[in-house]
Design an enzyme around this catalytic site. Structure first.
Site, mmCIF file in Angstrom:
data_model
loop_
_atom_site.group_PDB
_atom_site.id
_atom_site.type_symbol
_atom_site.label_atom_id
_atom_site.label_comp_id
_atom_site.label_asym_id
_atom_site.label_seq_id
_atom_site.Cartn_x
_atom_site.Cartn_y
_atom_site.Cartn_z
ATOM 1 N N THR A 147 69.750 78.941 23.002
ATOM 2 C CA THR A 147 71.069 79.158 22.422
ATOM 3 C C THR A 147 71.257 80.584 21.931
ATOM 4 O OG1 THR A 147 72.396 78.565 20.488
ATOM 5 C CG2 THR A 147 70.059 78.188 20.290
ATOM 6 N N ASP A 148 72.513 81.014 21.853
ATOM 7 C CA ASP A 148 72.810 82.328 21.264
ATOM 8 C C ASP A 148 72.584 82.321 19.746
ATOM 9 O OD1 ASP A 148 74.995 80.723 20.536
ATOM 10 O OD2 ASP A 148 76.515 82.058 21.375
ATOM 11 N N GLU A 149 72.444 81.113 19.150
ATOM 12 C CA GLU A 149 72.325 81.035 17.688
ATOM 13 C C GLU A 149 71.022 81.657 17.190
ATOM 14 O OE1 GLU A 149 73.716 77.401 15.929
ATOM 15 O OE2 GLU A 149 74.981 76.958 17.650
ATOM 16 N N TYR A 173 68.203 74.467 12.771
ATOM 17 C CA TYR A 173 68.341 74.288 14.224
ATOM 18 C C TYR A 173 67.979 75.569 14.965
ATOM 19 C CZ TYR A 173 70.690 74.427 18.765
ATOM 20 O OH TYR A 173 70.972 74.625 20.102
ATOM 21 N N LYS A 177 64.829 76.516 17.517
ATOM 22 C CA LYS A 177 65.020 76.985 18.902
ATOM 23 C C LYS A 177 64.353 78.355 19.068
ATOM 24 C CE LYS A 177 67.092 75.358 21.875
ATOM 25 N NZ LYS A 177 66.727 74.348 22.926
HETATM 26 P P1 NAD Z 1 72.426 66.926 23.281
HETATM 27 O O1 NAD Z 1 72.092 66.724 21.842
HETATM 28 O O2 NAD Z 1 73.726 66.442 23.805
HETATM 29 O O3 NAD Z 1 71.305 66.245 24.190
HETATM 30 C C1 NAD Z 1 69.939 66.336 23.903
HETATM 31 C C2 NAD Z 1 69.214 65.315 24.776
HETATM 32 O O4 NAD Z 1 67.805 65.440 24.516
HETATM 33 C C3 NAD Z 1 69.598 63.863 24.458
HETATM 34 O O5 NAD Z 1 69.796 63.156 25.652
HETATM 35 C C4 NAD Z 1 68.386 63.326 23.705
HETATM 36 O O6 NAD Z 1 68.198 61.932 23.886
HETATM 37 C C5 NAD Z 1 67.267 64.136 24.327
HETATM 38 N N1 NAD Z 1 66.108 64.263 23.425
HETATM 39 C C6 NAD Z 1 66.137 64.616 22.112
HETATM 40 N N2 NAD Z 1 64.876 64.608 21.636
HETATM 41 C C7 NAD Z 1 64.057 64.271 22.657
HETATM 42 C C8 NAD Z 1 62.667 64.123 22.780
HETATM 43 N N3 NAD Z 1 61.841 64.317 21.752
HETATM 44 N N4 NAD Z 1 62.146 63.786 23.984
HETATM 45 C C9 NAD Z 1 62.965 63.587 25.049
HETATM 46 N N5 NAD Z 1 64.312 63.701 24.980
HETATM 47 C C10 NAD Z 1 64.842 64.048 23.802
HETATM 48 O O7 NAD Z 1 72.218 68.470 23.539
HETATM 49 P P2 NAD Z 1 73.029 69.454 24.522
HETATM 50 O O8 NAD Z 1 74.236 69.920 23.832
HETATM 51 O O9 NAD Z 1 73.123 68.829 25.852
HETATM 52 O O10 NAD Z 1 72.016 70.678 24.574
HETATM 53 C C11 NAD Z 1 71.023 70.770 25.595
HETATM 54 C C12 NAD Z 1 70.204 72.014 25.344
HETATM 55 O O11 NAD Z 1 71.054 73.162 25.349
HETATM 56 C C13 NAD Z 1 69.506 72.021 23.987
HETATM 57 O O12 NAD Z 1 68.218 72.565 24.151
HETATM 58 C C14 NAD Z 1 70.366 72.924 23.125
HETATM 59 O O13 NAD Z 1 69.598 73.573 22.138
HETATM 60 C C15 NAD Z 1 70.882 73.903 24.159
HETATM 61 N N6 NAD Z 1 72.198 74.500 23.834
HETATM 62 C C16 NAD Z 1 73.293 73.703 23.646
HETATM 63 C C17 NAD Z 1 74.529 74.292 23.394
HETATM 64 C C18 NAD Z 1 75.784 73.477 23.234
HETATM 65 O O14 NAD Z 1 76.853 74.062 23.037
HETATM 66 N N7 NAD Z 1 75.739 72.159 23.352
HETATM 67 C C19 NAD Z 1 74.634 75.681 23.292
HETATM 68 C C20 NAD Z 1 73.483 76.449 23.450
HETATM 69 C C21 NAD Z 1 72.266 75.843 23.754
HETATM 70 P P1 TYD Z 2 79.696 72.992 16.570
HETATM 71 O O1 TYD Z 2 80.427 72.322 17.676
HETATM 72 O O2 TYD Z 2 78.952 72.157 15.594
HETATM 73 O O3 TYD Z 2 78.752 74.095 17.229
HETATM 74 P P2 TYD Z 2 77.861 75.259 16.517
HETATM 75 O O4 TYD Z 2 77.776 75.014 15.070
HETATM 76 O O5 TYD Z 2 76.549 75.071 17.189
HETATM 77 O O6 TYD Z 2 78.535 76.549 16.859
HETATM 78 O O7 TYD Z 2 80.751 73.862 15.737
HETATM 79 C C1 TYD Z 2 81.503 74.888 16.345
HETATM 80 C C2 TYD Z 2 82.253 75.612 15.239
HETATM 81 O O8 TYD Z 2 83.193 74.701 14.659
HETATM 82 C C3 TYD Z 2 81.347 76.072 14.098
HETATM 83 O O9 TYD Z 2 81.838 77.323 13.615
HETATM 84 C C4 TYD Z 2 81.528 74.997 13.040
HETATM 85 C C5 TYD Z 2 82.957 74.543 13.259
HETATM 86 N N1 TYD Z 2 83.244 73.122 12.943
HETATM 87 C C6 TYD Z 2 84.318 72.795 12.110
HETATM 88 O O10 TYD Z 2 85.047 73.672 11.611
HETATM 89 N N2 TYD Z 2 84.543 71.484 11.853
HETATM 90 C C7 TYD Z 2 83.770 70.497 12.367
HETATM 91 O O11 TYD Z 2 84.022 69.295 12.050
HETATM 92 C C8 TYD Z 2 82.688 70.846 13.225
HETATM 93 C C9 TYD Z 2 81.793 69.784 13.819
HETATM 94 C C10 TYD Z 2 82.466 72.174 13.485
#
Ligand code: NAD
Ligand code: TYD
Length: 367
Positions: A147-149, A173, A177
């Site tokens: 992630t960019d975070e 989180y 990561k």
């Molecule tokens: P998500 O939470 O929707 O899905 C995570 C999946 O991992 C789920 O299916 C869960 O059951 C599985 N999981 C969790 N713990 C596990 C374990 N111990 N063993 C096996 N499976 C396990 O997450 P996402 O949004 O699809 O994110 C996927 C990846 O991308 C993550 O690594 C996250 O850090 C990264 N990422 C997500 C975003 C975003 O915007 N969603 C942005 C940047 C990076």
């Molecule tokens: P989120 O989808 O949780 O992603 P991340 O925190 O990983 O960027 O949130 C996106 C942005 O929206 C973040 O700045 C937090 C804000 N946010 C709200 O303002 N209200 C909400 O209920 C949620 C879930 C997020």
């Protein structure tokens, strides 16, 4: 799926055998659909623990297909991983499995350390031993989706994050990561393991669990519930349509250089309050007859800020663009229309997710 792309089939000269961890989650399941469609000769084995965020329904359309196998299991289970790598003759690990929600990491960080750090370490160790046992084939790949975070928070005029931006994670989180990213980097540096690291911005699209901003706002509009905007709503995120992200990962797997890091961004920086206003406008248009409260912007409510809330994220995607030829194609307006349309027509997907456990979590964060 609504947005369709065509693919370069020359990448398929040698079919791949993928282990996709977290393939039942949001990005993982979109990736699996993408891959099965784009590379029908490849083998896809999904390993997912089915935590609260994992949903086998996300992959229902693939059940029974010969190229696809689902295994319920934990990435911390070394015996299971060793077994899967060998019996499936895996050559590519696409590692998505993680605890992924910042608000949950603030309430309970333990699972984040276990899955994101210990789980990634377990996978790396297993893959390293397996790769060495196979005489270190040079076409094996371990792609770690991050992630960019990990880069921390930007000021309004700071340049976007590049691959050389120093790490400065601010939440449990992002710290977990960052820990996993460092392990991935070290396994390449020390053992020459063919790892690739990607750091992407906020994804959105179908199969996104309701706790995240875009699905939460979309579902609350459909239910006529308040739209909780944290703090002053001026935080900025760089929104990446999930299928653009899947194309980027496909490109990295086929063309990326082991040991390298690639930033993947949507080139769509938007303030939270502006994004929520857009969601309201589009939902009013798409669902005009069916909304309990209209215009839905009347539901917007400013609530207490998230502790340690990062102000701005933005990704500089120059490297992947110039070196690998990938760029995002979907604007936030287009992507939101696709996504909100999907939530509108997939009530049967999201309604069961609003369980008692989810309501308890919701009360804890938004009380
Ligand atoms: P998500 O939470 O929707 O899905 C995570 C999946 O991992 C789920 O299916 C869960 O059951 C599985 N999981 C969790 N713990 C596990 C374990 N111990 N063993 C096996 N499976 C396990 O997450 P996402 O949004 O699809 O994110 C996927 C990846 O991308 C993550 O690594 C996250 O850090 C990264 N990422 C997500 C975003 C975003 O915007 N969603 C942005 C940047 C990076
Ligand atoms: P989120 O989808 O949780 O992603 P991340 O925190 O990983 O960027 O949130 C996106 C942005 O929206 C973040 O700045 C937090 C804000 N946010 C709200 O303002 N209200 C909400 O209920 C949620 C879930 C997020």
């Amino acid at each position: 799926m609504a947005v369709q792309y065509s693919y370069d089939s020359s990448e398929d000269a040698t079919p791949r055998r993928l282990l996709v961890t977290g393939g039942a989650g949001f990005i993982g399941s979109n990736f699996v659909h993408h891959w099965c469609h784009a590379h029908p000769s490849d083998r896809i084995v999904v390993l997912d623990a089915l935590t609260y965020a994992g949903n086998r329904q996300n992959l229902a359309a693939l059940e029974g297909q010969e190229q696809f196998r689902f295994v319920q299991g934990n990435i911390c289970d070394r015996t299971l991983i060793d077994q899967l790598l060998q019996e499936e003759a895996i050559d590519t690990v696409a590692h998505f499995a993680a605890e992924s929600h910042v608000d949950r990491s603030i309430i309970g960080p333990d699972a984040f350390i276990q899955t994101n750090v210990v789980g990634t370490f377990t996978l790396l160790e297993a893959f390293k031993q397996y790769w060495e046992h196979q005489q270190k084939p040079d076409d094996y790949r371990f792609v770690h989706v991050s992630t960019d975070e990990v880069f921390g928070s930007l000021g309004p005029d700071d340049p976007a994050f590049s691959e050389t931006t120093p790490y400065a994670p601010n939440s449990p989180y992002s710290a977990s990561k960052a820990g996993s990213d460092h392990l991935v980097r070290a396994y390449h540096h020390t053992y020459s393991l063919p790892t690739l690291l990607t750091n992407c911005s906020n994804n959105y699209g179908p199969y996104h669990y309701p706790e995240k901003l875009i699905p939460l706002m979309s579902i609350n509009i459909l239910l006529g519930k308040p739209l909780p905007v944290y703090g002053d709503g001026q935080n900025v995120r760089d929104w990446l349509y999930v299928l653009d992200h899947c194309r980027a990962l496909d490109t990295v797997i086929h063309r990326g250089i082991p040991g390298e890091t690639y930033n993947i961004g949507g080139n769509n920086e938007v303030k939270n309050i502006d994004l929520v206003q857009m969601i309201c406008r589009i939902m009013d248009e798409l669902a005009s007859q069916h909304l309990p409260v209209k215009p839905s912007r009347e539901l917007i409510t400013f609530v207490k800020d998230r502790p340690g809330h990062d102000r701005r994220y933005a990704i500089d995607s120059t490297k992947i663009k110039t070196q690998l030829g990938w760029a995002p194609l979907v604007t936030v307006e287009e992507g939101l229309r696709q996504t909100l349309g999907w939530y509108l027509t997939h009530k049967t997907w999201w309604e069961p997710l609003l369980s008692e456990e989810y309501q308890a979590y919701y009360r804890q964060v938004y009380a």
